[in-house]
Design a protein around this motif. Structure first.
Motif, PDB file in Angstrom:
ATOM      1  N   ASP A  30       0.825  -1.213   0.000  1.00 54.09           N
ATOM      2  CA  ASP A  30       0.000   0.000   0.000  1.00 54.09           C
ATOM      3  C   ASP A  30       0.862   1.266   0.000  1.00 54.09           C
ATOM      4  N   ASP A  31       1.949   1.259  -0.720  1.00 53.26           N
ATOM      5  CA  ASP A  31       2.878   2.387  -0.838  1.00 53.26           C
ATOM      6  C   ASP A  31       3.647   2.676   0.452  1.00 53.26           C
ATOM      7  N   TYR A  32       3.650   1.756   1.386  1.00 56.25           N
ATOM      8  CA  TYR A  32       4.433   1.891   2.617  1.00 56.25           C
ATOM      9  C   TYR A  32       5.625   0.950   2.536  1.00 56.25           C
ATOM     10  N   ARG A  33       6.770   1.413   3.003  1.00 57.28           N
ATOM     11  CA  ARG A  33       7.971   0.583   3.019  1.00 57.28           C
ATOM     12  C   ARG A  33       7.975  -0.285   4.264  1.00 57.28           C
ATOM     13  N   PHE A  34       8.256  -1.556   4.073  1.00 59.96           N
ATOM     14  CA  PHE A  34       8.334  -2.503   5.188  1.00 59.96           C
ATOM     15  C   PHE A  34       9.650  -3.239   5.151  1.00 59.96           C
ATOM     16  N   GLN A  35      10.062  -3.646   6.331  1.00 61.40           N
ATOM     17  CA  GLN A  35      11.173  -4.580   6.413  1.00 61.40           C
ATOM     18  C   GLN A  35      10.802  -5.667   7.405  1.00 61.40           C
ATOM     19  N   PHE A  36      11.198  -6.862   7.065  1.00 59.49           N
ATOM     20  CA  PHE A  36      11.014  -8.017   7.924  1.00 59.49           C
ATOM     21  C   PHE A  36      12.409  -8.425   8.356  1.00 59.49           C
ATOM     22  N   MET A  37      12.612  -8.577   9.650  1.00 58.57           N
ATOM     23  CA  MET A  37      13.958  -8.918  10.107  1.00 58.57           C
ATOM     24  C   MET A  37      13.903  -9.940  11.230  1.00 58.57           C
ATOM     25  N   LEU A  38      14.975 -10.663  11.331  1.00 57.53           N
ATOM     26  CA  LEU A  38      15.155 -11.594  12.429  1.00 57.53           C
ATOM     27  C   LEU A  38      16.108 -10.942  13.414  1.00 57.53           C
ATOM     28  N   THR A  39      15.688 -10.866  14.667  1.00 53.39           N
ATOM     29  CA  THR A  39      16.483 -10.206  15.699  1.00 53.39           C
ATOM     30  C   THR A  39      16.494 -11.078  16.945  1.00 53.39           C
ATOM     31  N   GLY A  40      17.129 -10.552  17.970  1.00 52.70           N
ATOM     32  CA  GLY A  40      17.110 -11.210  19.269  1.00 52.70           C
ATOM     33  C   GLY A  40      18.073 -12.378  19.359  1.00 52.70           C
ATOM     34  N   GLU A  41      17.968 -13.046  20.478  1.00 53.83           N
ATOM     35  CA  GLU A  41      18.821 -14.190  20.763  1.00 53.83           C
ATOM     36  C   GLU A  41      18.626 -15.263  19.694  1.00 53.83           C
ATOM     37  N   ASP A  42      19.698 -15.706  19.093  1.00 55.05           N
ATOM     38  CA  ASP A  42      19.663 -16.727  18.036  1.00 55.05           C
ATOM     39  C   ASP A  42      18.756 -16.344  16.871  1.00 55.05           C
ATOM     40  N   THR A  48       8.325  -7.201  12.132  1.00 52.97           N
ATOM     41  CA  THR A  48       7.775  -6.563  10.947  1.00 52.97           C
ATOM     42  C   THR A  48       7.710  -5.070  11.248  1.00 52.97           C
ATOM     43  N   ARG A  49       8.407  -4.269  10.457  1.00 55.70           N
ATOM     44  CA  ARG A  49       8.445  -2.813  10.699  1.00 55.70           C
ATOM     45  C   ARG A  49       8.069  -2.084   9.419  1.00 55.70           C
ATOM     46  N   GLY A  50       7.123  -1.152   9.559  1.00 59.99           N
ATOM     47  CA  GLY A  50       6.704  -0.344   8.425  1.00 59.99           C
ATOM     48  C   GLY A  50       6.954   1.124   8.682  1.00 59.99           C
ATOM     49  N   ARG A  51       7.236   1.853   7.610  1.00 58.42           N
ATOM     50  CA  ARG A  51       7.405   3.306   7.699  1.00 58.42           C
ATOM     51  C   ARG A  51       6.274   3.956   6.921  1.00 58.42           C
ATOM     52  N   TRP A  52       5.635   4.925   7.566  1.00 59.32           N
ATOM     53  CA  TRP A  52       4.567   5.685   6.933  1.00 59.32           C
ATOM     54  C   TRP A  52       5.128   6.383   5.705  1.00 59.32           C
ATOM     55  N   SER A  53       4.334   6.547   4.673  1.00 58.77           N
ATOM     56  CA  SER A  53       4.808   7.089   3.405  1.00 58.77           C
ATOM     57  C   SER A  53       4.993   8.604   3.411  1.00 58.77           C
ATOM     58  N   HIS A  54       4.676   9.248   4.514  1.00 51.71           N
ATOM     59  CA  HIS A  54       4.861  10.698   4.618  1.00 51.71           C
ATOM     60  C   HIS A  54       5.970  11.014   5.613  1.00 51.71           C
ATOM     61  N   SER A  55       6.643  12.134   5.356  1.00 48.48           N
ATOM     62  CA  SER A  55       7.586  12.683   6.329  1.00 48.48           C
ATOM     63  C   SER A  55       6.912  13.868   7.001  1.00 48.48           C
ATOM     64  N   VAL A  56       7.300  14.128   8.230  1.00 49.46           N
ATOM     65  CA  VAL A  56       6.643  15.170   9.013  1.00 49.46           C
ATOM     66  C   VAL A  56       7.699  16.165   9.486  1.00 49.46           C
ATOM     67  N   ASP A  57       7.388  17.448   9.356  1.00 51.79           N
ATOM     68  CA  ASP A  57       8.299  18.478   9.840  1.00 51.79           C
ATOM     69  C   ASP A  57       8.466  18.346  11.346  1.00 51.79           C
ATOM     70  N   VAL A  58       9.678  18.551  11.814  1.00 57.68           N
ATOM     71  CA  VAL A  58       9.985  18.386  13.231  1.00 57.68           C
ATOM     72  C   VAL A  58       9.144  19.311  14.119  1.00 57.68           C
ATOM     73  N   SER A  59       8.634  20.394  13.563  1.00 59.48           N
ATOM     74  CA  SER A  59       7.792  21.308  14.342  1.00 59.48           C
ATOM     75  C   SER A  59       6.482  20.645  14.776  1.00 59.48           C
ATOM     76  N   ARG A  60       6.122  19.530  14.140  1.00 58.39           N
ATOM     77  CA  ARG A  60       4.876  18.819  14.474  1.00 58.39           C
ATOM     78  C   ARG A  60       5.129  17.585  15.343  1.00 58.39           C
ATOM     79  N   LYS A  61       6.298  17.527  15.939  1.00 56.32           N
ATOM     80  CA  LYS A  61       6.670  16.340  16.719  1.00 56.32           C
ATOM     81  C   LYS A  61       5.692  16.054  17.850  1.00 56.32           C
ATOM     82  N   VAL A  62       5.325  17.047  18.621  1.00 52.61           N
ATOM     83  CA  VAL A  62       4.431  16.836  19.764  1.00 52.61           C
ATOM     84  C   VAL A  62       3.089  16.277  19.281  1.00 52.61           C
TER      85      VAL A  62
END
Length: 140
Positions: A30-42, A48-62
């Motif tokens: 759906d136009d979102y970037r995902f990565q699947f990774m193996l982490t942790g012990e062994d 599963t981690r996805g990044r929203w397709s928009h970037s947000v100006d730091v002024s809108r952090k709160v």
């Protein structure tokens, strides 16, 4: 990794291996970037981690942190958060981890992949609904 890739293939999902990290595969949904990774012990935890397709100006952090916190307080998963990506821009992420250190059936891996994708995408859609017309101003 082979079993994760088999799961993605079974569902007809296109993905690419990460050339620098053997424990990561990347995909778009759906136009979102995902990565699947193996982490942790062994490498027994599937994340599963996805990044929203928009970037947000730091002024809108709160504002963005409040939206993420609201989601996190009202739902068990996925974990969602805001992360600074450059001097003036933030990225919004969602992730779900499944602990398979004790082993897993193929059906469990399939369920973890589907749950990670569907819940992270649901969060992104919720954000877009909440922000409405403001979406056009985010990436400028």
């Amino acid at each position: 990794m082979a079993r994760l890739e088999e799961s993605l293939t079974r569902h007809g999902y296109a993905f690419v291996e990460d050339d620098e990290h053997a424990e990561i595969v990347r995909a778009r949904f759906d136009d979102y970037r995902f990565q699947f990774m193996l982490t942790g012990e062994d490498l027994g935890v599937l994340q599963t981690r996805g990044r929203w397709s928009h970037s947000v100006d730091v002024s809108r952090k709160v504002e963005m942190v409040k939206l993420c916190n609201e989601w996190n307080m009202n739902r068990i998963w996925p974990k969602v958060y805001v992360r600074r990506e450059s001097e003036g821009l933030l990225g919004v992420y969602g992730e779900l981890a499944a602990d398979f250190r004790a082993g897993a059936l193929d059906s469990q891996i399939d369920s973890a992949v589907k749950c990670g994708l569907s819940t992270v995408i649901a969060f992104f859609h919720s954000l877009e609904e909440r922000l409405g017309a403001e979406l056009d101003d985010l990436d400028t």
